[in-house]
Each structure stands twice: as C-alpha cells, then as structure tokens.
Motif scaffolding. Sequence first.
Motif, PDB file in Angstrom:
ATOM      1  N   SER A   1      61.204  31.992 -98.311  1.00 58.67           N
ATOM      2  CA  SER A   1      60.747  30.668 -98.749  1.00 58.67           C
ATOM      3  C   SER A   1      59.705  30.098 -97.808  1.00 58.67           C
ATOM      4  O   SER A   1      58.695  29.541 -98.255  1.00 58.67           O
ATOM      5  N   ILE A   2      59.940  30.219 -96.517  1.00 61.35           N
ATOM      6  CA  ILE A   2      58.970  29.716 -95.536  1.00 61.35           C
ATOM      7  C   ILE A   2      57.632  30.420 -95.715  1.00 61.35           C
ATOM      8  O   ILE A   2      56.569  29.785 -95.745  1.00 61.35           O
TER       9      ILE A   2
ATOM     10  N   ASP B   1      54.611  19.056 -98.114  1.00 67.73           N
ATOM     11  CA  ASP B   1      53.284  19.408 -97.606  1.00 67.73           C
ATOM     12  C   ASP B   1      52.562  20.342 -98.571  1.00 67.73           C
ATOM     13  O   ASP B   1      51.371  20.172 -98.849  1.00 67.73           O
ATOM     14  N   ALA B   2      53.283  21.323 -99.093  1.00 65.72           N
ATOM     15  CA  ALA B   2      52.674  22.267-100.030  1.00 65.72           C
ATOM     16  C   ALA B   2      52.280  21.568-101.328  1.00 65.72           C
ATOM     17  O   ALA B   2      51.210  21.837-101.893  1.00 65.72           O
ATOM     18  N   GLU B   3      53.123  20.659-101.799  1.00 65.74           N
ATOM     19  CA  GLU B   3      52.804  19.921-103.024  1.00 65.74           C
ATOM     20  C   GLU B   3      51.618  18.985-102.814  1.00 65.74           C
ATOM     21  O   GLU B   3      50.763  18.848-103.694  1.00 65.74           O
ATOM     22  N   GLU B   4      51.550  18.371-101.642  1.00 63.14           N
ATOM     23  CA  GLU B   4      50.407  17.511-101.330  1.00 63.14           C
ATOM     24  C   GLU B   4      49.123  18.334-101.257  1.00 63.14           C
ATOM     25  O   GLU B   4      48.063  17.879-101.696  1.00 63.14           O
TER      26      GLU B   4
ATOM     27  N   ALA C   1      61.505  23.358 -92.924  1.00 63.91           N
ATOM     28  CA  ALA C   1      61.522  21.935 -92.589  1.00 63.91           C
ATOM     29  C   ALA C   1      61.657  21.118 -93.875  1.00 63.91           C
ATOM     30  O   ALA C   1      61.151  21.524 -94.928  1.00 63.91           O
ATOM     31  N   PRO C   2      62.342  19.987 -93.800  1.00 60.13           N
ATOM     32  CA  PRO C   2      62.554  19.177 -95.017  1.00 60.13           C
ATOM     33  C   PRO C   2      61.265  18.784 -95.731  1.00 60.13           C
ATOM     34  O   PRO C   2      61.242  18.672 -96.955  1.00 60.13           O
TER      35      PRO C   2
END
Length: 110
Positions: free
Chosen positions: A60-61, A17-20, A11-12
Amino acid sequence: LLASCATPKPAPDAFNDAEEAMDAAIRAGAEEHSPVELRFAREKLAEAHKGMEYRQYDKSIYLIEQSEINSELAIEKSRAAVIRARVAEQVRENEILREDFEATFGEDFK
C-alpha cells in the motif's frame, strides 16, 4: 506472518496526500492532456486501498507513492501541453504579423 505484523501502516494522511495530488492534476488539465498518467494514479490508489484491506502495508505504501508520482507526472505533462499550445499560438500570431509586414513593405522586409 511476523513480517506482515512488523510492517508499519501508512501514515494517516498518506491517502489524503495522494488524493490531493490527483485533484491538483485534474485542476492542471490532466484529464485532457495526460489522461493515461491520471488513470494510472487512480488505479494505484485504488490498489493501495485494497492492500490496506488485506493488511499489505508495504504494498500500500508503495502504491500510494506511485499514485503521487503519476499525479505529479500528469501535472507536469499538462503544464507542458499548455505551454506548447501557447507557443504554437504565438508562432501563428508571428506568422500573421510577418505576412502583414511583407504585404505592406514587400518581401525585402526582413
């Protein structure tokens, strides 16, 4: 070749989300209290970016999810460390109070 074409891209906002999650871990004190988990989160996210370059979307996911999990673990370990420090401080304060009471009222005060 066909299998790699059939795999959907992450998902774009997956990387966001991971960085947050990593940012939240840093704000929770992960650099001090759980640096290993934070490092794993960073490494997994970097690997996920590389996977995107090579169109390894499944990988990647998976790595994005692992990064988020490591960030969440870092947050919880940091919270636990902060709570342990508070408990240790309260124990020290209680010991001081107990010593003051014993000095004032004698050792029979219990």
